[in-house]
Design a protein around this motif. Sequence first.
Motif, PDB file in Angstrom:
ATOM      1  N   VAL A  12      52.717  33.426 -50.897  1.00 33.45           N
ATOM      2  CA  VAL A  12      52.502  31.988 -51.044  1.00 33.45           C
ATOM      3  C   VAL A  12      53.045  31.539 -52.397  1.00 33.45           C
ATOM      4  O   VAL A  12      52.533  31.937 -53.443  1.00 33.45           O
ATOM      5  CB  VAL A  12      51.006  31.629 -50.913  1.00 33.45           C
ATOM      6  N   GLU A  13      54.097  30.734 -52.365  1.00 34.67           N
ATOM      7  CA  GLU A  13      54.808  30.294 -53.577  1.00 34.67           C
ATOM      8  C   GLU A  13      55.472  28.954 -53.282  1.00 34.67           C
ATOM      9  O   GLU A  13      56.177  28.815 -52.275  1.00 34.67           O
ATOM     10  CB  GLU A  13      55.852  31.343 -53.968  1.00 34.67           C
ATOM     11  N   ASP A  14      55.251  27.964 -54.142  1.00 35.58           N
ATOM     12  CA  ASP A  14      55.797  26.633 -53.875  1.00 35.58           C
ATOM     13  C   ASP A  14      57.207  26.430 -54.402  1.00 35.58           C
ATOM     14  O   ASP A  14      57.902  25.499 -53.977  1.00 35.58           O
ATOM     15  CB  ASP A  14      54.874  25.548 -54.446  1.00 35.58           C
ATOM     16  N   LEU A  40      47.293  25.792 -48.057  1.00 37.91           N
ATOM     17  CA  LEU A  40      46.729  25.543 -46.735  1.00 37.91           C
ATOM     18  C   LEU A  40      47.523  26.255 -45.642  1.00 37.91           C
ATOM     19  O   LEU A  40      46.944  26.875 -44.741  1.00 37.91           O
ATOM     20  CB  LEU A  40      46.668  24.035 -46.468  1.00 37.91           C
ATOM     21  N   SER A  41      48.846  26.170 -45.730  1.00 38.29           N
ATOM     22  CA  SER A  41      49.661  26.895 -44.742  1.00 38.29           C
ATOM     23  C   SER A  41      49.526  28.397 -44.944  1.00 38.29           C
ATOM     24  O   SER A  41      49.583  29.178 -43.990  1.00 38.29           O
ATOM     25  CB  SER A  41      51.133  26.474 -44.843  1.00 38.29           C
ATOM     26  N   GLY A  42      49.306  28.805 -46.200  1.00 32.69           N
ATOM     27  CA  GLY A  42      49.085  30.221 -46.478  1.00 32.69           C
ATOM     28  C   GLY A  42      47.801  30.714 -45.835  1.00 32.69           C
ATOM     29  O   GLY A  42      47.758  31.821 -45.286  1.00 32.69           O
ATOM     30  N   LEU A  43      46.744  29.906 -45.885  1.00 31.93           N
ATOM     31  CA  LEU A  43      45.476  30.293 -45.272  1.00 31.93           C
ATOM     32  C   LEU A  43      45.624  30.392 -43.754  1.00 31.93           C
ATOM     33  O   LEU A  43      45.115  31.330 -43.128  1.00 31.93           O
ATOM     34  CB  LEU A  43      44.391  29.277 -45.631  1.00 31.93           C
ATOM     35  N   ASP A  44      46.343  29.430 -43.161  1.00 29.59           N
ATOM     36  CA  ASP A  44      46.590  29.481 -41.713  1.00 29.59           C
ATOM     37  C   ASP A  44      47.360  30.735 -41.337  1.00 29.59           C
ATOM     38  O   ASP A  44      47.048  31.400 -40.344  1.00 29.59           O
ATOM     39  CB  ASP A  44      47.367  28.241 -41.270  1.00 29.59           C
ATOM     40  N   ALA A  45      48.370  31.083 -42.148  1.00 32.61           N
ATOM     41  CA  ALA A  45      49.185  32.263 -41.866  1.00 32.61           C
ATOM     42  C   ALA A  45      48.352  33.531 -42.009  1.00 32.61           C
ATOM     43  O   ALA A  45      48.499  34.476 -41.226  1.00 32.61           O
ATOM     44  CB  ALA A  45      50.396  32.314 -42.798  1.00 32.61           C
ATOM     45  N   PHE A  46      47.475  33.548 -43.010  1.00 33.38           N
ATOM     46  CA  PHE A  46      46.611  34.720 -43.192  1.00 33.38           C
ATOM     47  C   PHE A  46      45.731  34.933 -41.971  1.00 33.38           C
ATOM     48  O   PHE A  46      45.599  36.051 -41.468  1.00 33.38           O
ATOM     49  CB  PHE A  46      45.744  34.549 -44.440  1.00 33.38           C
ATOM     50  N   ARG A  47      45.125  33.869 -41.495  1.00 31.05           N
ATOM     51  CA  ARG A  47      44.221  33.987 -40.354  1.00 31.05           C
ATOM     52  C   ARG A  47      44.966  34.345 -39.073  1.00 31.05           C
ATOM     53  O   ARG A  47      44.429  35.051 -38.212  1.00 31.05           O
ATOM     54  CB  ARG A  47      43.463  32.677 -40.180  1.00 31.05           C
ATOM     55  N   ALA A  48      46.197  33.872 -38.952  1.00 30.91           N
ATOM     56  CA  ALA A  48      46.958  34.124 -37.729  1.00 30.91           C
ATOM     57  C   ALA A  48      47.561  35.527 -37.702  1.00 30.91           C
ATOM     58  O   ALA A  48      47.627  36.162 -36.646  1.00 30.91           O
ATOM     59  CB  ALA A  48      48.066  33.080 -37.580  1.00 30.91           C
ATOM     60  N   VAL A  66      43.879  30.413 -56.594  1.00 33.23           N
ATOM     61  CA  VAL A  66      42.545  30.953 -56.862  1.00 33.23           C
ATOM     62  C   VAL A  66      41.591  30.612 -55.719  1.00 33.23           C
ATOM     63  O   VAL A  66      40.840  31.464 -55.234  1.00 33.23           O
ATOM     64  CB  VAL A  66      42.000  30.428 -58.201  1.00 33.23           C
ATOM     65  N   SER A  67      41.640  29.356 -55.260  1.00 30.69           N
ATOM     66  CA  SER A  67      40.780  28.950 -54.144  1.00 30.69           C
ATOM     67  C   SER A  67      41.175  29.677 -52.868  1.00 30.69           C
ATOM     68  O   SER A  67      40.307  30.068 -52.075  1.00 30.69           O
ATOM     69  CB  SER A  67      40.874  27.430 -53.935  1.00 30.69           C
ATOM     70  N   LEU A  68      42.473  29.862 -52.671  1.00 31.08           N
ATOM     71  CA  LEU A  68      42.937  30.600 -51.498  1.00 31.08           C
ATOM     72  C   LEU A  68      42.453  32.043 -51.546  1.00 31.08           C
ATOM     73  O   LEU A  68      42.034  32.609 -50.525  1.00 31.08           O
ATOM     74  CB  LEU A  68      44.463  30.551 -51.425  1.00 31.08           C
TER      75      LEU A  68
END
Length: 237
Positions: A12-14, A40-48, A66-68
């Motif tokens: 995850v890097e912007d 947010l897209s990183g969290l979705d990708a992690f869960r998927a 940090v929140s992620l």
Amino acid sequence: MADQSKTRVLFVEDDDVIREATQLALERDGFVVTAMPDGLSGLDAFRAERPDIALLDVMVPGLDGVSLCRRIRDESTVPVIMLSARADSIDVVLGLEAGADDYVTKPFDGAVLVARIRAVLRRFGHAGGPSSAGETDAPQSGTGVLTFGDLEIDTEGMEVRKSGETVALTPTEMRLLLEFSHAPGTVLSRDKLLERVWDYGWGGDTRVVDVHVQRLRTKIGQDRIETVRGFGYKLKG
């Protein structure tokens, strides 16, 4: 460690340039990389996809790194490496406190990043560490079980219980606790712990050790691990 060709990395890097260049470098080393531009897209990708390791930049939009990391740690013990632009930034400590296992400072050399990834994966693939239960003089209450007061460490089942209740530890925390338990009462320096637990063949940031010790204390008891000022830490027998 799993076959590197099958190791799945969430990155995850912007910054588009850093994200694309790092993804290509990791893929050349045989990793399968899912790269996302925000938290947010990183969290979705992690869960998927449930990757084998997550690389999280601290400063990403939507949901910061940090929140992620906290979200990931709430759901999984998958290893997390934080990427920070400043070695002296408070973000490094915040990331470690959130549950990250290590961090790498930007700009980073691709070979260094790969080496750190491999070190973390080795640590997670072999949580028992370099020693074995039979090589310790610690008090024992059964095969493979070390007992320190109300703390029980099952070195075969890789489980920890405090007053009979199971304590959830990450693999890094387990490795750290095992190092202490194999030498109760012996002071272990931060450099020695970096070498044994984090597999650092070179000097590292001792804040990594300090934060993980503090996290471990909150789980097994603040008084169980003693600070020996100027030298390191030791486990009370």
